[in-house]
Design a protein around this motif. Structure first.
Motif, PDB file in Angstrom:
ATOM      1  N   ALA A  94       9.078  42.764  40.832  1.00 50.84           N
ATOM      2  CA  ALA A  94      10.662  41.677  40.488  1.00 50.84           C
ATOM      3  C   ALA A  94      10.940  40.233  39.876  1.00 50.84           C
ATOM      4  CB  ALA A  94      11.035  41.904  41.935  1.00 50.84           C
ATOM      5  N   THR A  95      10.070  40.932  38.720  1.00 47.88           N
ATOM      6  CA  THR A  95       9.905  39.421  38.070  1.00 47.88           C
ATOM      7  C   THR A  95      10.767  38.429  37.384  1.00 47.88           C
ATOM      8  OG1 THR A  95       9.395  41.185  35.801  1.00 47.88           O
ATOM      9  CG2 THR A  95       7.244  40.807  36.802  1.00 47.88           C
ATOM     10  N   TYR A  96      12.157  39.939  37.406  1.00 47.27           N
ATOM     11  CA  TYR A  96      13.277  38.673  36.896  1.00 47.27           C
ATOM     12  C   TYR A  96      13.710  37.367  38.328  1.00 47.27           C
ATOM     13  CZ  TYR A  96      17.842  37.649  34.880  1.00 47.27           C
ATOM     14  OH  TYR A  96      19.086  37.267  34.388  1.00 47.27           O
ATOM     15  N   LEU A  97      13.647  38.920  39.311  1.00 46.25           N
ATOM     16  CA  LEU A  97      13.766  37.395  40.461  1.00 46.25           C
ATOM     17  C   LEU A  97      12.879  36.089  40.787  1.00 46.25           C
ATOM     18  CD1 LEU A  97      14.220  40.042  43.524  1.00 46.25           C
ATOM     19  CD2 LEU A  97      15.848  37.598  42.447  1.00 46.25           C
ATOM     20  N   ILE A 102      13.562  32.206  40.478  1.00 45.40           N
ATOM     21  CA  ILE A 102      13.254  30.993  41.072  1.00 45.40           C
ATOM     22  C   ILE A 102      12.598  29.891  40.122  1.00 45.40           C
ATOM     23  CG2 ILE A 102      11.442  30.370  43.030  1.00 45.40           C
ATOM     24  CD1 ILE A 102      12.227  33.079  43.981  1.00 45.40           C
ATOM     25  N   LEU A 103      11.735  29.957  39.669  1.00 42.89           N
ATOM     26  CA  LEU A 103      10.761  29.305  38.633  1.00 42.89           C
ATOM     27  C   LEU A 103      11.923  28.674  37.589  1.00 42.89           C
ATOM     28  CD1 LEU A 103       8.050  31.757  37.258  1.00 42.89           C
ATOM     29  CD2 LEU A 103       8.171  29.597  38.599  1.00 42.89           C
ATOM     30  N   GLU A 104      13.411  28.917  36.871  1.00 45.46           N
ATOM     31  CA  GLU A 104      13.961  29.076  36.434  1.00 45.46           C
ATOM     32  C   GLU A 104      14.993  27.377  37.385  1.00 45.46           C
ATOM     33  OE1 GLU A 104      14.019  28.598  33.165  1.00 45.46           O
ATOM     34  OE2 GLU A 104      16.483  28.000  32.348  1.00 45.46           O
ATOM     35  N   PHE A 121      20.538  28.315  32.346  1.00 45.75           N
ATOM     36  CA  PHE A 121      19.948  29.251  33.853  1.00 45.75           C
ATOM     37  C   PHE A 121      19.156  30.630  32.540  1.00 45.75           C
ATOM     38  CE2 PHE A 121      18.708  32.475  36.739  1.00 45.75           C
ATOM     39  CZ  PHE A 121      18.672  31.694  37.887  1.00 45.75           C
ATOM     40  N   SER A 122      17.839  30.466  31.986  1.00 46.97           N
ATOM     41  CA  SER A 122      17.017  31.418  31.061  1.00 46.97           C
ATOM     42  C   SER A 122      16.171  31.673  31.698  1.00 46.97           C
ATOM     43  CB  SER A 122      16.983  30.765  29.975  1.00 46.97           C
ATOM     44  OG  SER A 122      18.065  29.934  29.417  1.00 46.97           O
ATOM     45  N   PRO A 123      16.368  33.078  33.255  1.00 49.77           N
ATOM     46  CA  PRO A 123      14.884  33.806  34.064  1.00 49.77           C
ATOM     47  C   PRO A 123      14.077  34.543  32.997  1.00 49.77           C
ATOM     48  CG  PRO A 123      17.053  34.103  34.698  1.00 49.77           C
ATOM     49  CD  PRO A 123      17.315  33.787  33.701  1.00 49.77           C
ATOM     50  N   GLU A 124      15.121  34.850  31.606  1.00 51.70           N
ATOM     51  CA  GLU A 124      14.217  35.941  31.102  1.00 51.70           C
ATOM     52  C   GLU A 124      13.106  35.093  30.006  1.00 51.70           C
ATOM     53  OE1 GLU A 124      17.051  35.205  30.562  1.00 51.70           O
ATOM     54  OE2 GLU A 124      17.601  34.555  28.571  1.00 51.70           O
ATOM     55  N   GLU A 125      13.578  33.202  29.457  1.00 47.72           N
ATOM     56  CA  GLU A 125      12.157  32.517  29.203  1.00 47.72           C
ATOM     57  C   GLU A 125      11.286  32.644  29.949  1.00 47.72           C
ATOM     58  OE1 GLU A 125      12.726  31.519  26.376  1.00 47.72           O
ATOM     59  OE2 GLU A 125      14.346  31.537  25.857  1.00 47.72           O
ATOM     60  N   TRP A 126      11.181  33.062  31.527  1.00 51.21           N
ATOM     61  CA  TRP A 126      10.440  33.451  31.800  1.00 51.21           C
ATOM     62  C   TRP A 126       9.308  34.433  31.805  1.00 51.21           C
ATOM     63  CZ3 TRP A 126       7.750  28.807  34.450  1.00 51.21           C
ATOM     64  CH2 TRP A 126       8.724  28.022  33.760  1.00 51.21           C
ATOM     65  N   THR A 127      10.115  35.247  31.848  1.00 49.94           N
ATOM     66  CA  THR A 127       9.436  36.881  31.523  1.00 49.94           C
ATOM     67  C   THR A 127       8.827  37.065  30.575  1.00 49.94           C
ATOM     68  OG1 THR A 127      12.104  37.728  31.528  1.00 49.94           O
ATOM     69  CG2 THR A 127      10.906  37.916  34.211  1.00 49.94           C
ATOM     70  N   SER A 128       9.664  37.003  29.449  1.00 55.79           N
ATOM     71  CA  SER A 128       9.791  37.637  28.809  1.00 55.79           C
ATOM     72  C   SER A 128       9.170  36.269  27.345  1.00 55.79           C
ATOM     73  CB  SER A 128      10.539  38.424  27.519  1.00 55.79           C
ATOM     74  OG  SER A 128      11.737  38.107  27.969  1.00 55.79           O
ATOM     75  N   GLY A 129       9.526  35.238  27.610  1.00 56.56           N
ATOM     76  CA  GLY A 129       9.726  34.335  26.839  1.00 56.56           C
ATOM     77  C   GLY A 129       8.213  33.597  27.008  1.00 56.56           C
ATOM     78  N   ASP A 153       3.560  29.604  29.224  1.00 58.20           N
ATOM     79  CA  ASP A 153       2.944  28.142  28.843  1.00 58.20           C
ATOM     80  C   ASP A 153       3.051  27.389  28.743  1.00 58.20           C
ATOM     81  OD1 ASP A 153       1.295  30.398  28.985  1.00 58.20           O
ATOM     82  OD2 ASP A 153       2.706  32.028  27.859  1.00 58.20           O
ATOM     83  N   ASP A 154       4.013  26.827  28.730  1.00 56.80           N
ATOM     84  CA  ASP A 154       4.642  25.759  28.651  1.00 56.80           C
ATOM     85  C   ASP A 154       3.867  24.182  29.208  1.00 56.80           C
ATOM     86  OD1 ASP A 154       5.772  23.444  26.938  1.00 56.80           O
ATOM     87  OD2 ASP A 154       7.586  24.684  26.554  1.00 56.80           O
ATOM     88  N   TRP A 155       3.430  23.341  28.918  1.00 62.52           N
ATOM     89  CA  TRP A 155       2.486  22.174  29.683  1.00 62.52           C
ATOM     90  C   TRP A 155       3.873  21.456  29.465  1.00 62.52           C
ATOM     91  CZ3 TRP A 155      -2.359  21.380  31.535  1.00 62.52           C
ATOM     92  CH2 TRP A 155      -2.976  22.127  31.760  1.00 62.52           C
ATOM     93  N   ARG A 156       5.136  21.534  29.172  1.00 66.67           N
ATOM     94  CA  ARG A 156       6.517  20.653  29.713  1.00 66.67           C
ATOM     95  C   ARG A 156       7.019  20.773  31.286  1.00 66.67           C
ATOM     96  NH1 ARG A 156       8.459  19.011  25.467  1.00 66.67           N
ATOM     97  NH2 ARG A 156       7.798  21.422  24.028  1.00 66.67           N
ATOM     98  N   PHE A 157       6.920  22.209  31.524  1.00 66.70           N
ATOM     99  CA  PHE A 157       7.143  22.110  33.006  1.00 66.70           C
ATOM    100  C   PHE A 157       6.137  22.022  34.147  1.00 66.70           C
ATOM    101  CE2 PHE A 157       9.692  25.694  29.921  1.00 66.70           C
ATOM    102  CZ  PHE A 157      10.534  24.475  29.695  1.00 66.70           C
TER     103      PHE A 157
END
Lengths: 438, 607
Positions: free
Chosen positions: A301-304, A308-310, A363-371, A375-379
């Protein structure tokens, strides 16, 4: 210039202290003060903090810059390159025990990994990674944990009224006790209450263990002495440790992070799922027909997970965190920063930096699944680098199992709470003001 | 500025107060701007028609065109050198090209007997000047079939008889005896554009650039890569190379890349070309600033120059005022040349033959070098200049740590610019292309063949008093005697180089007042004529990141950025172009003797 970073003015420092530093303290550094959080939530405090740091960054960034916090100047980081230097260089030379954090944490977890230095840090880190299965695709007790999370979801789904944060929190405190200490601790709410009191004491930054710490330590030690093979205590004897590790002391941090922070993040995730029909649709289709007790279903359930990450990105539970320099440090471009310098990372601004993050307020969960968000040290809600949260994988896993079960059960509805604009999500989302029917 | 009467015909430095000296200097520069800028026909190709395209407006071009948008070819690569003396005064006397014998002058007046240190300037300061010359001018390689043959006597141990010096080839036309000199071309751009680092012209820049993120080629160890010239680094200007300029070419290549990183960090949307252009703008301005406010006040220790050079850059109101408050109108005097309106004064901008001549300061270079460990301070080895230059450069540089070389060059004193101090290594120099040359002889011949007036005529053209007798040139009686012998007592025949090196400079000066006249004119002109230092020195052109970089950095910052290991030897140094102290010689709150000396001592000159 001599090699130094730019300095914000004294007036800007006063504003920074008032708008960024102080709100973090008054809301409670460790245990959120519900009344204050709600009061602050009604003010645009986080928005003001964002705007202030945005203005400072435009003026003095993108390199780190000095800003006064109270009487002292600290170095504020806003660019992922610099954050990578600092978090990649933790715990040495960028130690993770700034004075305020150490003094506060001393109340309830004086031997915690995150405020340890040197060999002691390495010792405790190895222990945590071993027990928490850091970096493993799946934790060896994942099946047991998924079942426990699903059981808690079912308990909430059985409510005959809208769910509040207190409901969710109670479930997760129980889940946490089961996962960390074992089924014997399932109903040990006294232990959770005691931890809560100690965390509240930590808000005052006493610099020493608060009254009751020894009792908490002793209670946890009892669970460790009678390990449960279905819980983390069951993995302790085989984990690397030494006389200095202080196993019960390490477990306190896990109880704190899993039992308090995770439900807050899930409450906000649920709020978004209840208000973003498209997101909810994608989430639902991902887990359709799965009961979430199966480890592979949960992991799949990667989108889920992205949801959460978003939520954690948009509403970081730690708005501001810091490191302290152990020794003089020279940055890539030659700037020299003296030992003792406090280095601050303002998650609230960095996570929402409109100039750099195209999806800053969406709210952009896809940035975590496919974006590229992962890898962004900002978060840095889980931090990054050697001191990245060793339990991050486990927390997300529990959240996935829980959310998957809830989402599968039907449509979520916000019964009480603010109206939010999906295109411009607010900087603060008061979990105490929410009621969601599952 | 108000003109102050000067009934006693005092030189600027003879005035009794600093204010009067500054006023006299200012008047001197105004007069020079009005009277000493000349150019001939055919200096540059015709200007292209039509409006300039945006890419030439926003940044420096590879070939130096379009700095002046109204006269795009001005100062471009391969355009001609101008003159500081009237064209009529540039008559070439071919019959006396070798009279008196330049090799004899080299042997008897210039050859270093003992090393005379400058004291106020370290060997890094000597290398710096060569590094700068690499940016400014190069007359080209000449042709093997057009040479001047200098006879070599039987008692002379020079390895080739005769010595062959390639002629300077005019841009067009030929040298005609008894006529004013034709125009000679500059193979470099005339602008202060960092071309020694990134190259003049698109072809050269193409070799230097990586074409990624604006950067130029530096290897994984932070060194410059090999080129197809044996022993010479791949860099923008590869002539007359030795380890000193090698260090500077390296550190500024790294600086260019650091600037590109910072620009990309602030402006991730910029492409390779824009990052490169901005890197060139920022680094060239930083180099110009370092030259103006650090190198020059170090070599010209007169109090008036400490103020004057800083004023060139920041204006009389000073650095703090300008940084905090900004410019006050367009006043060059109050707020400096930087950011003021562009002005070419009496002639379109070009560097001049006389400028080239006064920068012949080869005595700055020591022959004998000692190298020390930066880590321990121990003496590592000695080397003769011949073995650390030309085709030996890279092997030598790769045999030592960069920090050791920086420490050693910073610790060593430059030579004083005076007679009997010309490096003997340069008087018998085998060039990379195999030519064997005596550069001292060549320095004399070059001035003569290009129609640069001899010493007295040169002074007259600058409204300086002619010297009636050779004894009036120098207070050093021995030197006067030797000059008399060589020139047969004819003061008007004395070559410019000899006069300048025999002169007693003003107090605290590292070179002669005669050279200084060209210097005050041309040093400010290089800034004042260049729109990127004047009307276009602003954040909108440089970006805020770039603009701040120029304003906030110094040579010490550049060194510590790339070589933080130098902190123990330059951490408390204010003038990096004065000799550095020994490793460990410093203690908190107390300046080492050598630093205190460097702040006060005057140039060592044997007068």
């Amino acid at each position: 210039m001599a090699l130094d970073f730019k300095h914000a003015s004294v007036l800007e420092g006063v504003r920074f202290t008032a708008q960024v530093g102080v709100p973090n303290v008054v809301q409670g550094l460790f245990r959120k003060r519900e009344a204050v959080v709600s009061a602050v939530g009604k003010l645009p405090a986080d928005h003001l903090a964002y705007r202030l740091v945005e203005g400072l960054e435009r003026k003095y960034g993108p390199d780190p810059f000095w800003v006064r916090v109270g009487a002292e100047e600290a170095l504020l980081l806003t660019h992922p390159e610099d954050i990578e230097v600092v978090l990649g260089g933790s715990p040495s030379p960028f130690a993770s025990d700034p004075d305020a954090k150490r003094k506060g944490m001393a109340a309830f977890q004086p031997t915690a990994l995150t405020i340890s230095r040197g060999n002691l840090w390495a010792d405790r880190r190895a222990f945590a990674e071993s027990v928490l299965g850091t970096g493993q695709p799946v934790h060896q007790l994942a099946a047991e944990f998924a079942a426990a999370a699903v059981a808690e979801a079912d308990a909430l789904l059985g409510l005959d009224r809208p769910m509040t944060f207190d409901d969710l929190n109670a479930c997760f405190q129980r889940l946490t006790r089961v996962v960390v200490l074992g089924t014997a601790a399932e109903d040990d709410t006294e232990l959770t209450d005691l931890l809560g009191q100690l965390m509240a004491a930590g808000n005052k930054m006493p610099g020493e263990p608060a009254k009751g710490y020894d009792e908490l330590h002793a209670r946890i030690e009892q669970y460790v002495a009678a390990p449960d093979p279905t819980a983390l205590t069951g993995l302790i004897t085989s984990a690397p440790q030494s006389a200095a590790t202080d196993v019960p002391g390490q477990l306190i941090h896990w109880l704190f992070a899993m039992g308090d922070t995770l439900p807050a993040n899930l409450m906000r995730t649920l709020m978004v799922l209840a208000t973003h029909s498209k997101v909810a649709g994608v989430a639902r289709s991902e887990v359709a027909g799965k009961d979430m007790a199966d480890v592979e279903d949960v992991v799949g359930a990667t989108y889920l997970a992205g949801c959460i990450l978003e939520a954690m990105r948009l509403w970081p539970t730690t708005a501001l965190f810091g490191r302290v320099l152990e020794e003089d440090f020279r940055w890539k471009n030659g700037q020299k920063t003296p030992a003792g310098t406090q280095v601050l990372i303002h998650n609230l601004f960095n996570h929402r930096n409109r100039a750099r993050v195209p999806y800053a307020d969406r709210f952009s969960p896809e940035e975590w699944t496919s974006g590229t968000a992962a890898d962004d040290w900002r978060f840095n809600f889980f931090s990054h680098g050697p001191q990245g949260c060793p339990g991050a994988g486990m927390a997300i896993f529990l959240g996935q199992a829980f959310l998957g079960r809830v989402v599968n059960a039907g449509e979520l509805k916000v019964r009480k709470g603010p109206r939010i604009d999906p295109g411009r999500l607010p900087y603060a989302l008061d979990i105490y003001a929410l009621e969601i029917s599952l | 500025m108000v003109s102050i009467p000067n009934p006693l015909n005092l030189e600027w430095y003879q005035h009794p107060s600093l204010i009067l000296q500054l006023a006299a200097l200012s008047k001197e520069r105004d007069d020079l701007r009005a009277e000493n800028l000349y150019e001939q026909d055919g200096m540059r190709p015709d200007d292209p028609a039509g409006d300039p395209p945006p890419e030439v407006v926003r940044a420096r071009t590879a070939d130096g065109t379009y700095n002046d948008l109204g006269c795009p070819m001005m100062g471009s690569k391969d355009s001609g050198f101008g003159r500081n003396v009237p064209i009529a005064d540039t008559v070439i006397d071919r019959k006396r090209l070798l009279t008196p014998d330049p090799r004899e002058i080299s042997r008897r007046l210039m050859a270093r007997d003992t090393f005379k240190p400058a004291g106020i300037l370290n060997a890094l300061g000597a290398a710096w000047l060569q590094f700068e010359n690499h940016n400014w001018f190069f007359h080209g390689d000449g042709r093997a079939d057009r040479v001047i043959e200098v006879p070599i006597g039987a008692d002379d141990d020079f390895p080739e008889k005769p010595m062959r010096i390639r002629e300077t080839i005019p841009m067009r036309g030929e040298v005609v005896d008894g006529q004013p000199a034709p125009v000679f071309g500059n193979a470099e751009t005339h602008w202060w554009d960092g071309s020694q680092v990134c190259g003049s012209g698109a072809a050269k820049q193409g070799q230097i650039r990586t074409f990624v993120d604006g950067k130029i080629k530096v290897d994984d160890n932070g060194r410059l890569p090999e080129s197809d010239i044996p022993g010479i680094d791949l860099t923008g200007m590869q002539e007359n190379y030795w380890f000193g300029p090698g260090l500077l070419h390296t550190v500024f290549a790294r600086e260019h890349n650091a600037v590109c990183d910072a620009l990309k960090k602030a402006h991730p949307e910029l492409d390779d070309q824009r990052l490169f252009e901005l890197g060139v703008l920022v680094v060239s301005a930083l180099i110009a600033k370092i030259h103006t406010v650090e190198w020059t006040p170090c070599v010209l220790r007169h109090p008036a120059l400490q103020i004057g050079m800083s004023a060139n850059w920041y204006g009389a109101l000073g650095e703090t005022f300008r940084d905090k408050i900004g410019r006050v109108g367009d006043s060059e005097a109050l707020s400096g040349i930087i950011g003021s309106a562009t002005d070419h004064h009496a002639a379109p901008f070009s560097l001049t033959e006389e400028f080239v001549s006064v920068y012949r300061m080869h005595p700055l270079i020591p022959d004998d070098w000692s190298f020390y460990s930066l880590a321990s301070g121990e003496h590592l080895r000695d080397a003769y200049f011949t073995d650390i230059q030309g085709s030996a450069t890279r092997d030598f540089m790769h045999s030592l740590e960069m920090g050791d070389m920086w420490y050693s060059i910073g610790k060593a004193s430059a030579g004083a610019v005076c007679l009997h101090n010309y490096p003997n290594a340069l008087r018998n120099l085998t060039r990379v292309d195999g030519q064997v040359t005596d550069l001292a002889t060549l320095d004399i011949v070059r001035d003569r063949e290009r129609g640069v007036p001899r010493y007295n005529d040169f002074r007259e053209a600058l409204r300086m008093p002619r010297r009636k007798r050779i004894e009036d040139i120098t207070p050093n009686k021995q030197w006067a005697k030797e000059i008399n012998e060589i020139y047969g007592g004819d003061v008007d025949l004395v070559d410019l180089q000899i006069g300048m090196q025999a002169e007693q400079p003003p107090k605290g000066f590292g070179f002669s007042d005669t050279a200084f006249r060209i210097f005050i004119l041309m040093a400010s002109r290089r800034l004042k004529s260049d729109r990127f230092f004047t009307s276009d020195f602003r954040p909108e052109v440089y970006t805020k990141t770039g603009y701040d970089w120029v304003n906030e950095n110094s040579m010490k910052d550049v060194l510590l950025r790339h070589y933080p290991e130098l902190e123990p030897v330059i951490g408390d140094v204010e003038r990096v172009f004065a000799p550095w102290h020994e490793l460990g010689a410093t203690e908190p709150g107390k300046k080492p003797v050598i630093l205190r000396a460097a702040d006060t001592v005057k140039s060592y000159l044997p007068f």
